[in-house]
Design an enzyme around this catalytic site. Structure first.
Site, PDB file in Angstrom:
ATOM      1  N   ILE A 184       0.872  -1.172   0.000  1.00  0.00           N
ATOM      2  CA  ILE A 184       0.000   0.000   0.000  1.00  0.00           C
ATOM      3  C   ILE A 184       0.911   1.225   0.000  1.00  0.00           C
ATOM      4  CG2 ILE A 184      -2.043  -1.070   1.020  1.00  0.00           C
ATOM      5  CD1 ILE A 184      -1.240  -0.133   3.714  1.00  0.00           C
ATOM      6  N   ASP A 185       0.428   2.314  -0.579  1.00  0.00           N
ATOM      7  CA  ASP A 185       1.254   3.500  -0.761  1.00  0.00           C
ATOM      8  C   ASP A 185       1.777   4.038   0.562  1.00  0.00           C
ATOM      9  OD1 ASP A 185       0.610   3.343  -3.452  1.00  0.00           O
ATOM     10  OD2 ASP A 185      -1.056   4.762  -3.278  1.00  0.00           O
ATOM     11  N   LYS A 186       2.877   4.752   0.478  1.00  0.00           N
ATOM     12  CA  LYS A 186       3.481   5.362   1.665  1.00  0.00           C
ATOM     13  C   LYS A 186       2.455   6.123   2.483  1.00  0.00           C
ATOM     14  CE  LYS A 186       6.685   9.078   2.953  1.00  0.00           C
ATOM     15  NZ  LYS A 186       7.636  10.100   2.466  1.00  0.00           N
ATOM     16  N   THR A 204      -0.819   5.930   2.433  1.00  0.00           N
ATOM     17  CA  THR A 204      -2.058   5.196   2.728  1.00  0.00           C
ATOM     18  C   THR A 204      -1.824   4.398   4.001  1.00  0.00           C
ATOM     19  OG1 THR A 204      -2.649   5.013   0.388  1.00  0.00           O
ATOM     20  CG2 THR A 204      -3.674   3.443   1.892  1.00  0.00           C
ATOM     21  N   ARG A 230      -7.105   5.473  -6.143  1.00  0.00           N
ATOM     22  CA  ARG A 230      -6.860   6.883  -6.443  1.00  0.00           C
ATOM     23  C   ARG A 230      -7.130   7.191  -7.913  1.00  0.00           C
ATOM     24  NH1 ARG A 230      -0.881   7.544  -4.238  1.00  0.00           N
ATOM     25  NH2 ARG A 230      -1.240   9.771  -4.700  1.00  0.00           N
TER      26      ARG A 230
END
Length: 314
Positions: free
Chosen positions: A140-142, A144, A242
């Site tokens: 998962i993104d930094k 998020t 996103r």
């Protein structure tokens, strides 16, 4: 036996069959790891060097596998606090805070979740592909927050990766988006690939060029100039929520990449210093790759998102 090897011995279980498959079942190693050990000459059958993984072997045949000690990972172990939701000898589930990068890369050589796991799981990692490292099967993104499962063994890594590949993993995100989606619930389909205009962004592209992606969303609550939504993923592509929500005109609040904050909300986000995408991995479910148990985990919204939602309530 060479120094640093662990010898696994036993008998081929009934009914016998393909060597790589039966050895994986008997040893607890993944099939890919068994194939690699066979190729390296680390397996014997009845005291003699084993052949190809495809050969048939009879039940009751004695086997021995010399498993080399896992090589140390290139990343360094760092004592970084972790919120551990679940852990056993095969895998670990983490509730990741926003701001923590998952894997070391250019620009983030350390201070990542992998560095933290190398410290937390020291002595417990049996080796993913022969290396003592945590098995990252999804990211998962930094910026998020939320739930992430990581393998500690080859077998768990292979089993989890198969579930992600066939899209049988349950994943639900909560997000705060600009405006109010119409209809309030629906499905966004669109292949995702790296943007040809900006290599730091992902974009919806024509079928055949990117990776198939499907997001199911539903509105949970109407807020001021915005909505709290839930997104359930059929697929897990980079920046999927996103990109998909932005593509239908409802960017995630705070997202610095895929849209602009609606003018009526800019002062509020500035006052709250809310500068990340309002996205949280709230639910994660899978079949445990070793025990076969159905595992399901839920994570409450972090403080920054709860504060944002409270300020946006009508």
């Amino acid at each position: 036996m060479e120094r640093g090897e662990n010898i696994l011995e036993g008998l081929i279980p009934p009914p016998g069959g393909r060597l790589d498959k039966t050895l994986a079942e008997a040893s607890g190693l993944s099939r890919e790891r068994v194939k690699a050990l066979l190729a390296e000459g680390h397996v014997t059958l009845d005291g003699k060097p084993a052949g190809q993984g495809s050969v048939k072997v009879a039940a009751g045949t004695p086997f021995a596998i010399a498993v080399p000690q896992a090589a140390p990972a290139e990343a360094i172990a760092q004592d970084i606090p972790l919120n551990v939701v679940f852990e056993d000898e095969w895998l670990i589930v983490i509730d990741k805070p926003a701001g923590l990068v998952v894997h070391p890369a250019a620009g983030n050589p350390d201070g990542t979740l992998v560095n933290a796991l190398l410290h937390h799981c020291r002595g417990q990692l049996s080796g993913i592909g022969g290396v003592a490292r945590p098995g990252i099967v999804h990211r998962i993104d930094k910026d998020t927050s939320g739930l992430l499962v990581v393998a500690k063994t080859d077998r768990a890594h292979e089993g989890l990766a198969a579930q992600f590949a066939d899209h049988s993993i349950t994943r639900a995100y909560k997000a705060v988006v600009a405006g109010r989606p119409i209809p309030p619930a629906g499905t966004v389909r669109g292949a995702i690939a790296r943007s040809s205009q900006n290599r730091k962004k992902m974009a919806i592209v024509e079928d055949g060029r990117g990776k198939h992606a499907v997001t199911h969303y539903r509105t949970l609550e109407n807020l001021a100039h915005s909505s709290l939504i839930e997104c359930r993923l059929e697929t897990g592509r980079t920046h999927q929520v996103r990109v998909h929500m932005s593509s239908i005109g409802h960017m995630l609040l705070g997202d610095p990449v895929y849209g602009r904050t609606p003018k009526p909300l800019r002062a509020l986000l500035s006052r709250l210093a809310f500068s990340r995408q309002a996205l949280h991995a709230a639910e994660l479910g899978f079949v445990h790759p070793v025990t076969g148990n159905n595992e399901h985990f839920a994570s409450a919204l972090p403080d920054d998102m709860r504060t944002l939602i409270d300020e946006l309530r009508l």
